[in-house]
Design an enzyme around this catalytic site. Sequence first.
Site, mmCIF file in Angstrom:
data_model
loop_
_atom_site.group_PDB
_atom_site.id
_atom_site.type_symbol
_atom_site.label_atom_id
_atom_site.label_comp_id
_atom_site.label_asym_id
_atom_site.label_seq_id
_atom_site.Cartn_x
_atom_site.Cartn_y
_atom_site.Cartn_z
ATOM 1 N N GLY A 41 -11.443 -12.908 8.687
ATOM 2 C CA GLY A 41 -12.333 -13.824 7.961
ATOM 3 C C GLY A 41 -12.400 -15.182 8.634
ATOM 4 C CG ASP A 73 -3.732 -6.494 5.928
ATOM 5 O OD1 ASP A 73 -2.782 -6.528 5.128
ATOM 6 O OD2 ASP A 73 -4.877 -6.890 5.643
HETATM 7 O O1 F6P Z 1 -5.390 -9.251 4.349
HETATM 8 C C1 F6P Z 1 -4.191 -9.564 3.728
HETATM 9 C C2 F6P Z 1 -4.117 -9.047 2.324
HETATM 10 O O2 F6P Z 1 -2.834 -9.302 1.814
HETATM 11 C C3 F6P Z 1 -4.485 -7.565 2.161
HETATM 12 O O3 F6P Z 1 -3.447 -6.701 2.531
HETATM 13 C C4 F6P Z 1 -4.840 -7.517 0.700
HETATM 14 O O4 F6P Z 1 -5.710 -6.463 0.422
HETATM 15 C C5 F6P Z 1 -5.512 -8.850 0.465
HETATM 16 O O5 F6P Z 1 -5.047 -9.718 1.485
HETATM 17 C C6 F6P Z 1 -5.202 -9.454 -0.887
HETATM 18 O O6 F6P Z 1 -5.925 -10.615 -1.062
HETATM 19 P P1 F6P Z 1 -5.659 -11.648 -2.237
HETATM 20 O O7 F6P Z 1 -4.504 -12.518 -1.844
HETATM 21 O O8 F6P Z 1 -6.934 -12.416 -2.339
HETATM 22 O O9 F6P Z 1 -5.323 -10.874 -3.468
#
Ligand code: F6P
Length: 341
Positions: free
Chosen positions: A101, A123
């Site tokens: 992002g 990830d």
């Molecule tokens: O990309 C990192 C991550 O932790 C993913 O593994 C997960 O799906 C997402 O971000 C969760 O995002 P948020 O912190 O917005 O819940």
Amino acid sequence: MRIGLITGGGDAPGLNGIIESCSKTLIKAGHTVVGICDGFEGVFNENYKELTLKEIEGAHAQAGTILGTSNKSGTKGREKEFLEKYKKMNIEGIIACGGDGTFAGLKAVSSEIKLLGVPKTIDNDLPGTDLTFGFDTACTVVAEAATSLKATAHAHRRALFVETMGRTAGWIALGGGVASYADAILIPERPFDKSEFIKFIIERKKQQRGFICIISEGAFSIGENPQVAFTVPGSPQAERFGGISNTISHWVERETGWESRHVVLGHLQRSRHPTTTDCLLTAAMGVEVAQLALSGNWGMGVVYRDGHVKHAPISEFMGPARLVPKDHKWIELAKSLGAFI
Ligand code: F6P
């Protein structure tokens, strides 16, 4: 030079290591580091500050990011405003530590600003690097949790389904699952056959008291889709996955009669203090990116390849997610340990 430093996207253990090692290198060489707060929001809200050695000292050992971060917004549609605010910061360039992002957001303005990148995500799915920091810590959380949960699964004669993060990539479930010798590992790259999975569990029920399955949040069975928990409007990746472990746990109990429970590890995977491996990686990456700035090598990023921290054009980690290959050695390892995968 005045050099900007930004952390963007979801936090990952090791971000503070990058901040400390990179800033120390630059400040000791006589330069000023401008810490931009809360990711892109810090540029738009003109929220930034000069970092001092006192502020960054010892930060590497803590999770989170002392600069703050955000995965809620990008630069889309606001490129002109971004560049105006960027100019006001009066900096030579930006060192950005982020994931897909963040780099997608920066790509839109990259022709106008000097940029250096450090790939970041628990990830482990960014292209161009074999490893991202935070991944080892996330796997540690999963493996430790799975190992602990084994005790209660065996005590109660239960099947336990442990949900990990990872979005469309199964690296965390695979790494944590193999390291804890899980009975089954479900990842998005390998949609599973429901009847084969049930057969496997019924067999295991005859042989053992408890059962541990690690499920990536993006995993799904053949013919189905990943489970979306909710969406975050405006976020570069609006869909948040989740809920698959709950669904599978109820389904397995119905199909096999094996009492089942589910555990969602969630943000615990991002909030543990970084492991020594992640501290070593971020120390090396932070120093390397600072050196790129000192030598004026803008447009580059630091990567981990073939066991070494190297640099490569930043565009190399701006592509689509790096998924677990079919023939990855950890898949073979899981199979050799008898796991369903
Ligand atoms: O990309 C990192 C991550 O932790 C993913 O593994 C997960 O799906 C997402 O971000 C969760 O995002 P948020 O912190 O917005 O819940």
